[in-house]
Scaffold this motif. Sequence first.
Motif, mmCIF file in Angstrom:
data_model
loop_
_atom_site.group_PDB
_atom_site.id
_atom_site.type_symbol
_atom_site.label_atom_id
_atom_site.label_comp_id
_atom_site.label_asym_id
_atom_site.label_seq_id
_atom_site.Cartn_x
_atom_site.Cartn_y
_atom_site.Cartn_z
ATOM 1 N N PRO A 23 0.817 -1.222 0.000
ATOM 2 C CA PRO A 23 0.000 0.000 0.000
ATOM 3 C C PRO A 23 0.852 1.274 0.000
ATOM 4 N N GLN A 24 1.980 1.241 0.699
ATOM 5 C CA GLN A 24 2.879 2.395 0.709
ATOM 6 C C GLN A 24 3.458 2.646 -0.682
ATOM 7 N N MET A 25 3.848 1.567 -1.346
ATOM 8 C CA MET A 25 4.393 1.697 -2.703
ATOM 9 C C MET A 25 3.347 2.291 -3.647
ATOM 10 N N LEU A 26 2.133 1.773 -3.556
ATOM 11 C CA LEU A 26 1.078 2.229 -4.455
ATOM 12 C C LEU A 26 0.687 3.679 -4.180
ATOM 13 N N ALA A 27 0.873 4.118 -2.947
ATOM 14 C CA ALA A 27 0.532 5.494 -2.589
ATOM 15 C C ALA A 27 1.607 6.496 -3.032
ATOM 16 N N ASN A 28 2.762 5.994 -3.400
ATOM 17 C CA ASN A 28 3.858 6.860 -3.834
ATOM 18 C C ASN A 28 3.521 7.450 -5.197
ATOM 19 N N ALA A 29 3.455 8.750 -5.255
ATOM 20 C CA ALA A 29 3.093 9.438 -6.502
ATOM 21 C C ALA A 29 4.130 9.228 -7.607
ATOM 22 N N ASP A 30 5.343 8.874 -7.225
ATOM 23 C CA ASP A 30 6.416 8.717 -8.216
ATOM 24 C C ASP A 30 6.542 7.300 -8.767
ATOM 25 N N ALA A 34 5.806 0.758 -15.054
ATOM 26 C CA ALA A 34 6.682 -0.419 -15.129
ATOM 27 C C ALA A 34 6.894 -1.027 -13.739
ATOM 28 N N GLN A 35 7.041 -0.191 -12.732
ATOM 29 C CA GLN A 35 7.206 -0.690 -11.372
ATOM 30 C C GLN A 35 5.940 -1.385 -10.887
ATOM 31 N N VAL A 36 4.807 -0.834 -11.224
ATOM 32 C CA VAL A 36 3.537 -1.445 -10.825
ATOM 33 C C VAL A 36 3.379 -2.797 -11.513
ATOM 34 N N LYS A 37 3.728 -2.876 -12.789
ATOM 35 C CA LYS A 37 3.655 -4.152 -13.516
ATOM 36 C C LYS A 37 4.570 -5.195 -12.875
ATOM 37 N N SER A 83 -5.229 -5.061 -5.661
ATOM 38 C CA SER A 83 -5.018 -3.626 -5.450
ATOM 39 C C SER A 83 -3.977 -3.077 -6.419
ATOM 40 N N VAL A 84 -2.973 -3.876 -6.730
ATOM 41 C CA VAL A 84 -1.962 -3.456 -7.709
ATOM 42 C C VAL A 84 -2.587 -3.375 -9.098
ATOM 43 N N LEU A 88 -2.755 -0.149 -11.571
ATOM 44 C CA LEU A 88 -2.314 -0.197 -12.969
ATOM 45 C C LEU A 88 -3.423 0.265 -13.900
ATOM 46 N N LYS A 89 -4.625 -0.180 -13.623
ATOM 47 C CA LYS A 89 -5.786 0.220 -14.434
ATOM 48 C C LYS A 89 -5.977 1.741 -14.355
ATOM 49 N N ALA A 90 -5.871 2.286 -13.163
ATOM 50 C CA ALA A 90 -6.033 3.728 -12.982
ATOM 51 C C ALA A 90 -4.922 4.511 -13.687
ATOM 52 N N MET A 91 -3.722 3.963 -13.696
ATOM 53 C CA MET A 91 -2.582 4.644 -14.350
ATOM 54 C C MET A 91 -2.764 4.685 -15.864
ATOM 55 N N ARG A 92 -3.453 3.717 -16.388
ATOM 56 C CA ARG A 92 -3.612 3.606 -17.843
ATOM 57 C C ARG A 92 -4.748 4.483 -18.374
ATOM 58 N N LYS A 93 -5.520 5.083 -17.493
ATOM 59 C CA LYS A 93 -6.648 5.931 -17.932
ATOM 60 C C LYS A 93 -6.168 7.300 -18.322
#
Length: 93
Positions: A23-30, A34-37, A83-84, A88-93
């Motif tokens: 959850p901490q990783m996913l909350a990181n705006a940076d 590729a990291q999420v994948k 959750s990941v 990823l889905k949200a990043m692709r929008k």
Amino acid sequence: MTDWVAILKEQTAIGDQMGREVPQMLANADISEAQVKTLFSALEKQAEFVEKLRMALEKFGHDFSIIKAAERLEELYADLAASVAEKLKAMRK
């Protein structure tokens, strides 16, 4: 002989750590797509390993409480992967 219970304990500790860190990783705006994948792939592999571990525990007749602990660990990895995938889905929008 393989100590399946020791492996489960080790994997549970890793799962607990991942439960805090993901959850901490996913909350990181940076975080990059590729990291999420990569994170998703790692969680899927871990989930597959835990599924095999659970099946081995069942095969060798371990107590219900041990099997239940393995099932909870499977669920944890499935939830983390979901959750990941959402991230990823949200990043692709």
